[in-house]
Design an enzyme around this catalytic site. Structure first.
Site, short mmCIF file in Angstrom:
data_model
loop_
_atom_site.label_atom_id
_atom_site.label_comp_id
_atom_site.label_asym_id
_atom_site.label_seq_id
_atom_site.Cartn_x
_atom_site.Cartn_y
_atom_site.Cartn_z
N ASP A 201 0.85 -1.19 0.00
CA ASP A 201 0.00 0.00 0.00
C ASP A 201 0.89 1.24 0.00
O ASP A 201 0.75 2.14 0.82
CB ASP A 201 -0.91 -0.02 1.23
CG ASP A 201 -2.04 1.00 1.15
OD1 ASP A 201 -2.43 1.36 0.03
OD2 ASP A 201 -2.53 1.42 2.22
N ASN A 206 1.74 6.91 3.23
CA ASN A 206 2.46 5.93 4.04
C ASN A 206 3.97 6.13 3.96
O ASN A 206 4.75 5.21 4.25
CB ASN A 206 2.10 4.51 3.59
CG ASN A 206 0.76 4.09 4.13
OD1 ASN A 206 0.30 4.58 5.15
ND2 ASN A 206 0.09 3.18 3.42
N ASP A 218 3.35 1.79 8.08
CA ASP A 218 2.11 1.05 7.86
C ASP A 218 2.26 -0.08 6.83
O ASP A 218 1.84 0.04 5.68
CB ASP A 218 0.98 1.99 7.43
CG ASP A 218 -0.38 1.31 7.51
OD1 ASP A 218 -0.44 0.14 7.94
OD2 ASP A 218 -1.37 1.96 7.14
#
Length: 327
Positions: A201, A206, A218
């Site tokens: 992701d 992030n 994350d």
């Protein structure tokens, strides 16, 4: 685990503090909720002026083996001096449990969301992702999921088909484009490409920036898939701009890791995967009050009208030639 506690209703302030106290960590400041919706994440300070972040995993989302693989992966990266935030090992463990909730503790790392506004920054980011991938390729996941059509598209379409959030006036137009797009994505040749461990992701939210340091955070969605998955979300704007951005990313990336240029044909299919999965994710979690507060527009007619247009644009993008590197 509390399989049905999707709203974290049992995770009040007293429970949070008692959980931390089992680790002999004693907050002296209020628990500041951070922007995390899938899990519950809080920042706090202790009496000795140490700053921490505690993360409580959404019950039933990942198995304990999958969570521990996430922790192991981030620790491998940290051991190789890749700038990541890895969970702290306390009493010999990184994953802890209290009253059915599993949680971990991180050091609090200051910084702001990375906002690349020039090609030099994108090249620097490409180098960081290349370093991350060089380490990622040295091992494999055994429990974490793999990017696949069934989960990202089929299961997401099924969720949307039973969702009560799509306005009746828009349903016909919505599914008239969603279902053909999903069928088109079925032919995405994911199995034709090498796969590796990924952040999964990797978008600008992030990546934290502090001075010249870029730190990945994350890893909750870390999984196995093609390398391009950790690169394409950095591309935005018209096609010409994306080409220039891609050149900068890959130029930095290849200083540390080779890149299979044939993976460029996966960019638009993977974008399609994400668009569909994101809508289904919000629908599935809608009963969680945190989602209703954070995404109030999801239940509005205008959102779904715009999604019909976005799906049409994505379908058209699949007919365009893949992006090509300019060097």
């Amino acid at each position: 685990m509390l399989q049905n506690d999707f709203a974290f209703q049992g995770l009040g302030p007293d429970t949070l503090i008692r959980a931390l106290e089992t680790l002999e960590v004693y907050p002296s400041s209020g628990l500041l909720a951070l922007n995390s919706y899938e899990n519950r994440v809080y920042q706090f300070s202790t009496d000795n002026h140490q700053r921490y972040v505690v993360k409580f995993y959404r019950p039933g989302r990942w198995s304990l083996e999958q969570v521990l693989e996430e922790h192991q992966f981030t620790q491998e990266l940290a051991d190789e001096e890749i700038p990541v935030v890895a969970p702290l090992r306390i009493h010999g463990k990184t994953l802890h449990e209290y009253e059915g909730y599993h949680f971990c503790l991180f050091p609090s790392i200051g910084g702001r969301a990375f906002e690349p506004d020039n090609l030099d920054q994108l090249e620097r980011l490409g180098r960081q992702i290349g370093r991350l991938h060089a380490v990622a390729r040295a091992g494999t996941f055994h429990s974490r999921e793999t990017i696949n059509y069934q989960q990202f598209v089929c299961e997401s379409v099924a969720e949307l088909q039973q969702s009560e959030l799509i306005p009746d006036s828009i349903k016909t137009a919505f599914f008239a484009i969603l279902e053909p797009l999903a069928k088109r994505l079925e032919s995405t040749p994911l199995n034709d490409f090498s796969t590796q461990r990924l952040h999964g992701d990797c978008h600008i939210g992030n990546i934290l920036q502090r001075d010249d340091q870029l730190t990945f955070v994350d890893f909750d969605d870390c999984r196995t898939g093609p390398a391009i998955q950790d690169l394409w979300m950095m591309l935005n704007g018209p096609r010409e701009e994306q080409t220039v951005q891609l050149d900068a990313l890959i130029e930095g990336y290849e200083e540390f890791c080779s890149f299979d240029k044939s993976e460029l044909l996966l960019i638009e299919p993977l974008r399609g995967f994400r668009i569909i999965q994101y809508m289904a994710w919000l629908s599935k979690r809608w009963q969680d009050s945190a989602f209703q507060r954070a995404f109030p527009w999801f239940a509005e007619d205008r959102y779904w009208e715009n999604q019909v247009l976005a799906l049409k644009e994505q379908f058209a993008a699949l007919d365009e030639a893949p992006l090509r590197l300019g060097f």
